[in-house]
Scaffold this active site. Sequence first.
Site, PDB file in Angstrom:
ATOM      1  N   GLY A  45       0.817  -1.208   0.000  1.00 31.03           N
ATOM      2  CA  GLY A  45       0.000   0.000   0.000  1.00 31.03           C
ATOM      3  C   GLY A  45       0.848   1.253   0.000  1.00 31.03           C
ATOM      4  O   GLY A  45       1.912   1.285   0.619  1.00 31.03           O
TER       5      GLY A  45
ATOM      6  N   ASP B 202       0.896   1.552   8.693  1.00 28.60           N
ATOM      7  CA  ASP B 202       0.495   0.735   9.842  1.00 28.60           C
ATOM      8  C   ASP B 202       1.484   0.822  10.997  1.00 28.60           C
ATOM      9  O   ASP B 202       1.149   0.455  12.125  1.00 28.60           O
ATOM     10  CB  ASP B 202       0.338  -0.728   9.425  1.00 28.60           C
ATOM     11  CG  ASP B 202      -0.832  -0.951   8.494  1.00 28.60           C
ATOM     12  OD1 ASP B 202      -1.863  -0.289   8.689  1.00 28.60           O
ATOM     13  OD2 ASP B 202      -0.718  -1.777   7.578  1.00 28.60           O
TER      14      ASP B 202
END
Length: 416
Positions: free
Chosen positions: A16, A146
């Site tokens: 991502g 994250d």
Amino acid sequence: MNKKLVGACIIGQSGGPSSVINSSVLGAIKTALNAKEITRVYGANHGIVGVLNEELIDLELEDINELDLLRFTPSSALGSCRHKLKDPNVDDSEYLKILETFKKYDVRYFFYNGGNDSMDTCNKISKFCLEHGYECNVIGIPKTIDNDLYGTDHCPGYASSAKYIATSLMEIYLDTNVYDYGNITVVEIMGRNAGWLAGASCLAQISGFGPDLIYLPEVPFILEDFVDQVYEVYKKRGKALIAVSEGIKDLDGIYVSEYGQQGKEKDNFGHVQMGGLATYLAQIIKVKTGAKVRGIELSLLQRCSAHIASKTDYDEAYMAGEAAVVAAINGETDKMVGFECSRENGYTCKTKLVPLSEVANVEVKVPAAWINEAHNGVTQDFIDYLLPLIQGETELPKENGLPRFAKLKKILVDKK
């Protein structure tokens, strides 16, 4: 430490994207272009898939002014992928193809910019080259909003997403408090197994405009307790704002977002597509309270928000790309660039190297001591950790009142 090598380099991106991932790539590109040991600078078109397909971008043909704009351009400029390499002991066909491409283009340096799965790819390629007697220095450049990579204080991309999340929660808070009737808002935030992103909503509380409750995946989510806690807040002030990680799981380890959605499609790494949690929880709350309830999913917005990115994040991302190339030229391989930081007497950050074998497929979660006893919020330690990382404003160039992002030509090298 290995000897210095002379040859071409490949720079790739995977997983991502983020607001600052291209700043890392820029740091690597500019350092590589100025290195006498690196003879050619290639980009992998869509990560390792580009290497497998022999689709290499000639980065030396790019206009330097466009390259410089990468510093403020979100997403993955070279193209990304989510391709999982098989265990080479089971099937080494893809590794042999990668090695063939490396030899064909005299690639002696490989830099891969990504998260957990990308570091695993780096580690496997590095070891395969070593086992087959091919000298190629492989360095991982960390990237993940994250913030769950092992061996580093934090990850490039996280701070900018955290800044966007905190700012958005403040804005949502103000919006939902203008009405003279009760309402409840549930905001779904990314984070499959680690709650760093949802936890970042705590920064909105500093100014008094933050969520009333915050739920992270590090602790079991008990739906009945959640509903009761929301109702208590709603009864006290007539409104409630809740931040919840998309990855919350029940006592049996089942993602709450999967309730009633068994059989959802998975990606190549076995990850189930997240989403829809806020809507689900909003429906549950509405039945209990009878209030006006809205579910909001921040979705992709939280990882591509260059307009509100952290300058600290941009600068550190660039530093990571630069450090990767310097390390490889100096003979380092099978390592990832990490950050070593201090928050005493001001904030300082410097790079270090971490063995890829220690990083690959390891998830770092929010420390238990940073989650409150009720499991519906975080402690001051979380705020103290995160606040220095979001400092500084973007210098995003504008054109016609809108961001001016890089427009690369991405000319592929002719296959020999």
